[in-house]
Design an enzyme around this catalytic site. Structure first.
Site: not given
Length: 484
Positions: A196-197, A201, A218, A256
């Site tokens: 995610g963002s 994170g 990630e 992403c």
């Protein structure tokens, strides 16, 4: 049941207790159990294909072909690859034992970590949940999957079907929003994978520190694409096909690993732009050929990029938006200001800035001046330039003369570096991400060297010196009293 709809205030202590009990029963370490779970995933993907297509269309407006290419088909390929190689991955690996320890055996034995938590993301809501799940199960773990609440149809599909196809005592699906995620992170896990963002994170990492929980992140980034001059018309068109596909046909750029911006020489930019215009018109001929923007919030974020007058005047193709359908036309921009939001934030949508440079070699300096991206793409036939991109830039991956396809190559690790994340998975790397490589050293009682123990004297130091310098001839002479 394998899914939970608990309210956060009820806590998840009971959930974890049940999972740890299942893990400590030992059955998840059995290769037969692991294979059965992977085969269950394959049955799920095969038997529920139509429901999967419907869920992904409900959440993101994805066409069946896009859903199959990027998620369902890619997952079937990945799980089959894991099944084929599982026995070899799980086998102990021999390591070199020093001669001085003879007779001895050194092994590296992969063992499951235990209870792991997977946070998936909304843009590939099926793939980003089941790809890491398959690796965690292959490694012999019990797993909690927390799907993104922003893809509710897919999340509901996973919650309803995973208990039917997998061991419901070893695999759980927990639904809910950010508050549920925070509640889950109040507990100790043996591994957490978050996709995610970067902002979320950081929260995950902070909460994990309380229990020293190992985390793989990630995250997103601004993935650059460098396009060198290509003399052949055919090569130019193939390059543009791959660029357009990587930008607009993968969740409308909401990925992403999608191309975030292009770097190209000034003199080649007009040719590239015209090719991109004609190609995107062919590729996105009808609205259903491109996914929609996730929701009104993300739509407004992307619209705000174009509301900047300095950015709006750089649009050379597209730019129209539809608030009712949450769609944004594939948009090409030429040299928007480098300090504008569109060039400082991850775009995550169908907007494609093109930045010109005097010489293509200048693109290396441009890329290295930015945070390390998840992926770098470069289109060139210049072998020296390819090598410079590999040697002088840092990224989670670099793909030459294509884009995004590295994501489905099981033999390659997928993951970021620096601000784009850390930890790698896919294929064997998924198995390793959720395993502990345990060192196992076995010795016999046949030989014993007393120079390793006190009381100390200079002769023992000499013997130890021979051992650590692997000078076994001098060691043997010393042991026989032939050399001091």
């Amino acid at each position: 049941m394998g899914s939970l709809h608990e309210k956060p205030e009820h806590g998840f202590g009971g959930l974890l207790s049940g999972l740890r009990e299942a893990y400590h029963s030992g059955r998840t370490k059995d290769l037969a159990w692991r294979r059965s779970q992977l085969r269950g995933l394959l049955r799920l993907l095969t038997e529920k294909e139509e429901e999967i297509f419907d869920a992904l269309h409900d959440d993101l407006g994805k066409h069946r072909a896009e859903s199959y290419r990027d998620e369902l088909g890619a997952l079937v390929k990945s799980v089959n690859h894991t099944l084929k190689n599982l026995e070899r991955w799980a086998a102990p690996e021999k390591a070199q034992a020093p001669l001085v320890s003879f007779p001895a055996t050194a092994l590296v034995v992969p063992e499951p970590l235990g209870v792991v938590l997977v946070f998936s993301c909304w843009n590939l809501p099926l793939g980003l949940a089941l790809e890491p799940l398959s690796g965690a199960l292959a490694a012999g773990n019990v797993v909690v999957v927390k799907p993104s609440e922003l893809a509710p149809s897919t999340a509901a599909f996973l919650a309803a079907n995973i208990p039917r196809y997998l061991d419901p005592k070893a695999v759980k699906v927990v639904l809910g929003g950010p508050e549920v995620g925070e509640q889950l992170m109040e507990h100790r896990w043996d591994k957490v994978l978050f996709t995610g963002s970067a902002n979320v994170g950081r929260i995950i990492l902070t909460k994990a520190a309380k229990h020293l929980t190992p985390v793989a992140l990630e995250l997103g980034s601004k993935c650059p694409c460098i396009v060198d001059q290509l003399d052949s018309k055919r090569d130019r068109q193939i390059a543009v096909n791959r660029i357009a596909g990587a930008k607009w046909s993968v969740c409308a750029g909401q990925a992403c690993v999608a191309i975030d911006y292009i770097l190209v020489e000034e003199k080649f930019a007009p040719i590239l732009i015209e090719l991109l215009k004609s190609t995107v018109k062919r590729f996105i001929a009808t609205p259903e050929c491109m996914a929609r923007i996730l929701n009104a919030k993300h739509f407004q974020r992307l619209s705000n990029f174009l509301d900047d007058k300095r950015v709006a005047c750089s649009v050379v193709h597209g730019g129209s938006v539809n608030h009712k359908t949450l769609t944004i036309e594939p948009t090409i921009l030429l040299n928007p200001p480098l300090d504008s939001d569109i060039m400082t934030e991850e775009i995550f949508g169908p907007l494609l800035p093109i930045i010109t440079v005097k010489k293509i070699e200048d693109s290396i300096k441009f890329v290295t001046s930015m945070p390390k991206p998840l992926a770098i793409y470069a289109f060139t036939k210049n072998e020296k330039l390819k090598q410079r991109f590999i040697n002088e830039t840092s990224s989670g991956s670099i793909t030459l003369n294509d884009a995004i396809v590295q994501y489905v190559v099981e033999g390659l690790p997928f993951g970021g570096v620096g601000q784009s994340g850390f930890g790698q998975y896919h294929g064997k790397y998924s198995f390793e991400l959720f395993s502990n490589k345990k060192a196992v050293f076995k010795r016999s009682f046949l030989i014993e060297f007393m120079f390793r123990y006190p009381p100390w004297d200079d002769s023992k130091i000499g013997m130890l010196r021979h051992v650590f310098n692997t000078n076994y001839i001098l060691l043997l002479l010393g042991l026989l009293g032939l050399r001091r």
